[in-house]
Design a protein around this motif. Structure first.
Motif, PDB file in Angstrom:
ATOM      1  N   SER A  62       0.827  -1.202   0.000  1.00 45.55           N
ATOM      2  CA  SER A  62       0.000   0.000   0.000  1.00 45.55           C
ATOM      3  C   SER A  62       0.863   1.254   0.000  1.00 45.55           C
ATOM      4  O   SER A  62       2.072   1.206   0.243  1.00 45.55           O
ATOM      5  N   SER A  64       0.640   5.564   1.187  1.00 42.82           N
ATOM      6  CA  SER A  64      -0.051   6.568   1.984  1.00 42.82           C
ATOM      7  C   SER A  64       0.419   7.951   1.581  1.00 42.82           C
ATOM      8  O   SER A  64       1.534   8.118   1.070  1.00 42.82           O
ATOM      9  N   ARG A 120      -8.464   7.474  -4.557  1.00 40.92           N
ATOM     10  CA  ARG A 120      -8.364   6.285  -3.717  1.00 40.92           C
ATOM     11  C   ARG A 120      -7.149   5.434  -4.067  1.00 40.92           C
ATOM     12  O   ARG A 120      -7.129   4.230  -3.822  1.00 40.92           O
ATOM     13  N   LYS A 123      -3.765   5.811   0.701  1.00 38.18           N
ATOM     14  CA  LYS A 123      -4.432   6.033   1.974  1.00 38.18           C
ATOM     15  C   LYS A 123      -4.088   7.443   2.435  1.00 38.18           C
ATOM     16  O   LYS A 123      -2.911   7.812   2.517  1.00 38.18           O
ATOM     17  N   GLN A 222      -7.549  -3.777   2.201  1.00 37.97           N
ATOM     18  CA  GLN A 222      -7.243  -2.349   2.170  1.00 37.97           C
ATOM     19  C   GLN A 222      -8.234  -1.595   1.292  1.00 37.97           C
ATOM     20  O   GLN A 222      -8.694  -0.502   1.639  1.00 37.97           O
ATOM     21  N   GLN A 226     -10.825   1.356   2.234  1.00 35.97           N
ATOM     22  CA  GLN A 226     -10.829   2.631   1.517  1.00 35.97           C
ATOM     23  C   GLN A 226     -12.165   2.921   0.846  1.00 35.97           C
ATOM     24  O   GLN A 226     -12.350   4.000   0.291  1.00 35.97           O
TER      25      GLN A 226
END
Length: 287
Positions: A62, A64, A120, A123, A222, A226
Motif C-alpha cells: 500500500s 499513503s 483512492r 491512503k 485495504q 478505503q
C-alpha cells in the motif's frame, strides 16, 4: 490531452535522489525529495516559499499520503521529519514566479485532498480536508491551471495521487475490456499502461488459506477499508485504477492470474493480442 514537454532535472545526478520537474511552458515546479535529504537541501532548492506538499509513504502492499501547505515549505518539512514517521519522500509544488499567496496554497491543498479522496490510490493520512478558501474568479482560474500542472507532474514522477479514474461513459469502446474468467463479468478501461476497473464490477474475496493469497487478500482488505470494494455485495463501489492488468485481475478474481490474457475486448481478443496489433514490433503474446 495535448502533447507537452516536461523537463526533469537531477541536481545530484542520482535518479532516485532529488528530482525537479516542470512543464516548460508553465510556472509550476515540483520537487521530489527523499526524506533523508530534507535536512541538507542546498540553497538552489528554493523551498523557503509558499507551496503545497505531499508526503509519500510506501510499503509492499500500500501507499499513503499526507497533503499540506505552508508559507515556508522548507520549515514545514523539517517539522514533519521530526513529527511524522510514515513517509519516505516529499513532493513539493512551488511557483517559479514566487507569486503564490496563502490563498493560492490553501486552495491547492483543499483541491488536492479532494482529488486524492476520489482517486483512492493512496491512503490519506490527513484528519481534515484542508481549509476552504473563498477566492475571486480570476484567482480561482489560475489555481485550477496550477492544479492541473501539479497533477501531471506528480504522475510523471510516478505518484498518481491526484489521478481520478474516469467513468465508463466517457471511455472509447476501443479501450474497454472485460474479464469473464470464472464467470466474473468485470469491466475495465485500459489506457496509458494502467487498467481502471469500473464501478459495479464484481470481485471474489481471496481465500485466506490459499498459498498465493496472503498479499492479494491484504490488498483486498485495504480496498474494502478505503471504500473501493463492498465485501457484502462483492462489487466495486467506485471505479479504481490499477498500475497493471494482472494486478487488477488478481483483485477481481481473488487469485494470481495473467491479466494480459484474461482481459479481453468485445470481440474476445486478449489485451496482449490487441496491444500487439497496435505495435508491429511486438510479435509474441504474454502467456
Amino acid at each position: 490531452m495535448r502533447a507537452q514537454t516536461i523537463q526533469i532535472f537531477l541536481p545530484k545526478g542520482e535518479p532516485r535522489g532529488i528530482r525537479q520537474a516542470e512543464i516548460t511552458t508553465k510556472t509550476v515546479r515540483v520537487f521530489d525529495i527523499p526524506r533523508g535529504d530534507v535536512s541538507s537541501l542546498t540553497p538552489e532548492i528554493r523551498l523557503n516559499v509558499p507551496g503545497v506538499y505531499f508526503l509519500i509513504g510506501s510499503d509492499e502492499d500500500s501507499q499513503s499520503v499526507y497533503i499540506g501547505e505552508s508559507d515556508s515549505v522548507k520549515h514545514r518539512l523539517a517539522q514533519h521529519v521530526a513529527g511524522k514517521d510514515f513517509w519516505d519522500r516529499a513532493l513539493v509544488a512551488v511557483s517559479l514566479t514566487n507569486s503564490w499567496t496563502k490563498a493560492h496554497v490553501q486552495f491547492l491543498e483543499h483541491a488536492a485532498i479532494e482529488a486524492a479522496a476520489k482517486s483512492r490510490q493512496y491512503k490519506i493520512e490527513n484528519s481534515q480536508g484542508g481549509k476552504i478558501s473563498t477566492v475571486p474568479p480570476p484567482l480561482k482560474a489560475d489555481c485550477e491551471e496550477y492544479f492541473e500542472t501539479i497533477e501531471i507532474l506528480l504522475s510523471t514522477l510516478g505518484y498518481p495521487v491526484l489521478d481520478v479514474p474516469r467513468s465508463g461513459q466517457d471511455a472509447p469502446a476501443t479501450k474497454t475490456y472485460f474479464l469473464t474468467r470464472n464467470g466474473s463479468g468485470a469491466k475495465g478501461i485500459y489506457e496509458n499502461g494502467a487498467i481502471t476497473v469500473l464501478a459495479g464490477s464484481p470481485f471474489k474475496l481471496c481465500e485466506s488459506n490459499a498459498s498465493y493469497g496472503e498479499s492479494i487478500l491484504k490488498r483486498q482488505r485495504q480496498l474494502i477499508e478505503q471504500g473501493v470494494l463492498n465485501e457484502a455485495e462483492g462489487i466495486f463501489l467506485v471505479s479504481h485504477t490499477f498500475p497493471t492488468p494482472s494486478g487488477a485481475a488478481a483483485i477481481v478474481l481473488g487469485r494470481s492470474t495473467n491479466g494480459w490474457v484474461d482481459w479481453r475486448d468485445a470481440d474476445g481478443v486478449t489485451l496482449s493480442k490487441r496491444n500487439q496489433s497496435d505495435d508491429p514490433m511486438h510479435q509474441t503474446e504474454v502467456e
